[in-house]
Each structure stands twice: as C-alpha cells, then as structure tokens.
Design a protein around this motif. Sequence first.
Motif, PDB file in Angstrom:
ATOM      1  N   UNK A  50      39.852  46.864  37.360  1.00  9.23           N
ATOM      2  CA  UNK A  50      40.585  45.644  37.709  1.00  9.23           C
ATOM      3  C   UNK A  50      40.546  44.636  36.569  1.00  9.23           C
ATOM      4  N   UNK A  51      39.381  44.507  35.944  1.00  9.74           N
ATOM      5  CA  UNK A  51      39.220  43.562  34.834  1.00  9.74           C
ATOM      6  C   UNK A  51      40.035  44.005  33.627  1.00  9.74           C
ATOM      7  N   UNK A  52      39.930  45.287  33.259  1.00  9.01           N
ATOM      8  CA  UNK A  52      40.663  45.788  32.093  1.00  9.01           C
ATOM      9  C   UNK A  52      42.164  45.687  32.316  1.00  9.01           C
ATOM     10  N   UNK A  53      42.617  46.008  33.529  1.00  9.01           N
ATOM     11  CA  UNK A  53      44.042  45.892  33.829  1.00  9.01           C
ATOM     12  C   UNK A  53      44.507  44.451  33.699  1.00  9.01           C
ATOM     13  N   UNK A  54      43.733  43.508  34.233  1.00 11.78           N
ATOM     14  CA  UNK A  54      44.112  42.097  34.174  1.00 11.78           C
ATOM     15  C   UNK A  54      44.228  41.612  32.730  1.00 11.78           C
ATOM     16  N   UNK A  68      47.190  31.944  33.614  1.00  9.72           N
ATOM     17  CA  UNK A  68      46.075  31.137  34.115  1.00  9.72           C
ATOM     18  C   UNK A  68      45.571  31.684  35.454  1.00  9.72           C
ATOM     19  N   UNK A  69      46.501  32.086  36.307  1.00  7.74           N
ATOM     20  CA  UNK A  69      46.093  32.643  37.592  1.00  7.74           C
ATOM     21  C   UNK A  69      45.330  33.950  37.388  1.00  7.74           C
ATOM     22  N   UNK A  70      45.816  34.794  36.469  1.00  6.65           N
ATOM     23  CA  UNK A  70      45.112  36.033  36.156  1.00  6.65           C
ATOM     24  C   UNK A  70      43.716  35.745  35.618  1.00  6.65           C
ATOM     25  N   UNK A  71      43.609  34.735  34.764  1.00 10.79           N
ATOM     26  CA  UNK A  71      42.309  34.401  34.174  1.00 10.79           C
ATOM     27  C   UNK A  71      41.309  33.975  35.240  1.00 10.79           C
ATOM     28  N   UNK A  72      41.761  33.192  36.200  1.00  9.28           N
ATOM     29  CA  UNK A  72      40.856  32.731  37.256  1.00  9.28           C
ATOM     30  C   UNK A  72      40.386  33.904  38.121  1.00  9.28           C
ATOM     31  N   UNK A  73      41.356  34.715  38.558  1.00 10.42           N
ATOM     32  CA  UNK A  73      40.992  35.869  39.390  1.00 10.42           C
ATOM     33  C   UNK A  73      40.115  36.839  38.607  1.00 10.42           C
ATOM     34  N   UNK A  74      40.422  36.988  37.341  1.00  6.38           N
ATOM     35  CA  UNK A  74      39.630  37.905  36.498  1.00  6.38           C
ATOM     36  C   UNK A  74      38.187  37.432  36.366  1.00  6.38           C
ATOM     37  N   UNK A  75      37.982  36.129  36.306  1.00 10.48           N
ATOM     38  CA  UNK A  75      36.618  35.610  36.245  1.00 10.48           C
ATOM     39  C   UNK A  75      35.854  35.961  37.525  1.00 10.48           C
ATOM     40  N   UNK A  76      36.538  35.823  38.655  1.00  9.50           N
ATOM     41  CA  UNK A  76      35.916  36.177  39.925  1.00  9.50           C
ATOM     42  C   UNK A  76      35.624  37.678  39.967  1.00  9.50           C
ATOM     43  N   UNK A  77      36.573  38.494  39.488  1.00  3.46           N
ATOM     44  CA  UNK A  77      36.348  39.935  39.447  1.00  3.46           C
ATOM     45  C   UNK A  77      35.150  40.266  38.564  1.00  3.46           C
ATOM     46  N   UNK A  78      34.986  39.533  37.493  1.00  2.00           N
ATOM     47  CA  UNK A  78      33.817  39.728  36.632  1.00  2.00           C
ATOM     48  C   UNK A  78      32.525  39.421  37.380  1.00  2.00           C
ATOM     49  N   UNK A  79      32.532  38.361  38.171  1.00  2.00           N
ATOM     50  CA  UNK A  79      31.349  38.069  38.973  1.00  2.00           C
ATOM     51  C   UNK A  79      31.089  39.187  39.977  1.00  2.00           C
ATOM     52  N   UNK A  80      32.137  39.696  40.582  1.00  2.00           N
ATOM     53  CA  UNK A  80      31.970  40.810  41.513  1.00  2.00           C
ATOM     54  C   UNK A  80      31.379  42.028  40.803  1.00  2.00           C
ATOM     55  N   UNK A  81      31.894  42.326  39.629  1.00  2.00           N
ATOM     56  CA  UNK A  81      31.394  43.489  38.891  1.00  2.00           C
ATOM     57  C   UNK A  81      29.925  43.323  38.532  1.00  2.00           C
TER      58      UNK A  81
END
Length: 405
Positions: A50-54, A68-81
């Motif tokens: 998910x992170x690499x795709x984003x 910007x929306x991708x960056x925010x969601x990607x940060x959350x995905x990073x926390x999940x990972x």
Amino acid sequence: MFNPLEHKGLAPDQQLRSWRELNVDPIDPEAVDPYTRCRIITMNGIEVEAILFSHQFARNCPDDEVRRQLAYTRYVENQQQRVVNWLLPGLASVLETTLGYEQVAVDLTAWVARHEPDPYLRQAYEFGVLEDFDHLYRYANLYEMVERRKAEKVVDALTEVMPGRPTVHEHRHPFDEVRAPYDKDSVNPQSKLNALTILSAEQQVAIYYMNVGPQYMEPIARQLYQEISLIEQEHVTHYESLLDAGENWWERLLTHEYNECWLYHSFMEQESDPRIKAVWELHLQMELGHLQQAADLLRRHDGREPEEIVGSAGVPEPLLFEPNKQFLRHLLATQIDLNKLGEGYVREAHERFEWMQEQLHAGEKPPSEQVIDMHREQFGDEYRIETEGPHPVQSLRAAEGDRRA
C-alpha cells in the motif's frame, strides 16, 4: 456478507497515533500460534505494498490536492505497517522469521489457489506454491544446521516440510515469467483481490531476503538467501503480470483499500490472540475510512462508482490460514514437473530454460542443493516434517519401480 463500502469506519483525521500507541508488545515466539505469526507477516506485506503503491501514484499525479491526500493516508499506512511488523519479536532469529515467511507463502497461496474462480489464474498459483514449498524445505535444513533447532518449533504440524519443485529448476528465463493478465472488466472481483494479495506477499518476501541475506557469516546461508531471493523476484514478476495494465490509478487505489479491508476483516474473524485481534479490528476501521476516500476520488476523477470496480456483493468469504496438506500433496503428485514457456506451461526442459540453467549454474551445484548435501553430512539425512505419510512423488516412483521389477 460484509460489504466495506457500506461502512464509514474511522475518520482519517482521527487516525494518527502517538508513540505510546505505536509501541506494541511483540508476540512470544515460543508460545504464539504459528498462524498468528503468518497473519502478521501477511499484513506487513500488504501494508508495504500500500505504501509503495501510494508513492508511485504520487509520482505520477499532477494534482497537488490529491498528492496531499495520498501523503496523509500514506503516513497513516506507515504507522499501521510499523505496528504490524513490530509485533514480530526481536528474540526471533532471521532464519526463524524466514520459516514464518515461507509458511505464509505456502498456506496463503494454497488457500488462494483453492478459492480462485478463474482456471487460468488458479494454475498460476498452483505453479508458484510448489516452489515456495521447496524453499521452506531448504530453509528448514539450513535452520537445523545453523541454529541446531527444528522447523517444527516454528511451523508446528500445520505445514509439512519436504521437497517441492526443486529450487535448482526454478531459475527460468525472465521472458517466461510474464503471464497473460486478467481482463479487468470481466474478471471476478475476488480474482483481483487474490492477485493483489499474493503479489504483495511475494514482494515482501523478496524485499526481506535481499536485505537480510548478507547479515549471515555462514557462507551457505548467504548463498542460499541470494539464490532464493532471485527466485522470489521471479515470483513477483509472475504475479504482477497477472494484473491488467489497463487499470488506472483510481481503480488501483480503490482495489488496494478494498483488499486491505477484506484481509483485516478476515484475520479479525479468525484471530486466536485477543490482543492481536484488537489490532486487526482497529486497522479495519482505519482502512474503511481510507476506502471511503478512495471511492470519493474515483467518483470525482474517473466518474464511476466503486461497485463498478469491486462489485456490489461485498467481500469474498474470509481468507483463512489453515492446513493445506492434502491439496499440496495432490499438486506434488500431478504438477511437480511443470515448467513455463511463454504464457503457458509445459513438461519438458525447453531450449530457453536449458540456456538459463547453463548461464546461472555453469555446471556447479547451486546453494539449494549444497545445503541438503551438507545437512546429510552433518546429521545423516535431510530434515523433513511428513505428517500425512511418505512424500507423494517418491511413493509414486517407488511404486513404479516395483511394477517394473
């Protein structure tokens, strides 16, 4: 039937977590259910994809608001990972974790193959799982040699350990790793999720091996990781080529988020550890919020409803980690000698395959063969876990020998 599109989940602006929340206690490697470990390893691979795709989407997107929306969601995905991957214990050795990775590759791919509705795609998974099955066998022998421990302490009796398609025969010309893709407009939505799931898992295996292999001092360990990591790269090519390149960025974003919802829901339903189950429940609520965002982006930028991409019936039945021994034994008995040629499968060693073998092996035994020879020298035999009787291929060959006699 659980339909993620009908749930709003946790609002994205409520999803950021503090260090205290991210600092999860790891599992106990001596007491954990092996399939809990498998679920953790699987979701780590899903989150990494998910992170690499984003990141790739952001590099190809000219719209700053979307970026910007991708960056925010990607940060959350990073926390999940980080939460998911940090559930793995520092007490576990690289090889012990490797056995977990291969158990994932075997039982995850076997389950997907059993539940894949498209015969062509099913064959792709059946072909690949016999190779990961052999990798588990090679690493299990290395594990006993290097750490003097048996793989049954990791995989329990849930997954057998014995030869699959020999690793030495898995080195093929790159041309023959490219499969024909599914048709995004006619394929069953479950097939999209299956392909993305197995691709993500194999990608994470390849990344893990190419990074941890050099950490060993033992030459045979370094060499075996080098060899199998190259094959895992082949597997990534094999599975990613199944995806329809005509899927645009908005479709892919939606499918990624929908797939995460399916898997977190599946693992939440099956998880035996209450503490880990709470992680799956929380992450599901977060992914439902991400899915709503992806659906809105699809409507705004692609003019379509999410049901046109993933269907309206809800997610497939939960993906389960469970033993697949009889299914794998059937594949061993019927498909171990399959090879690839172009987009199809053959049973002969064709010219392009022989050329690749000559270039790579140059007449020498590869590490995957050496490790078994070394184990036999040290322990008198190879290491196996056979809970359902003798290896099916060897049993068939023995019976054929008796008939000829």
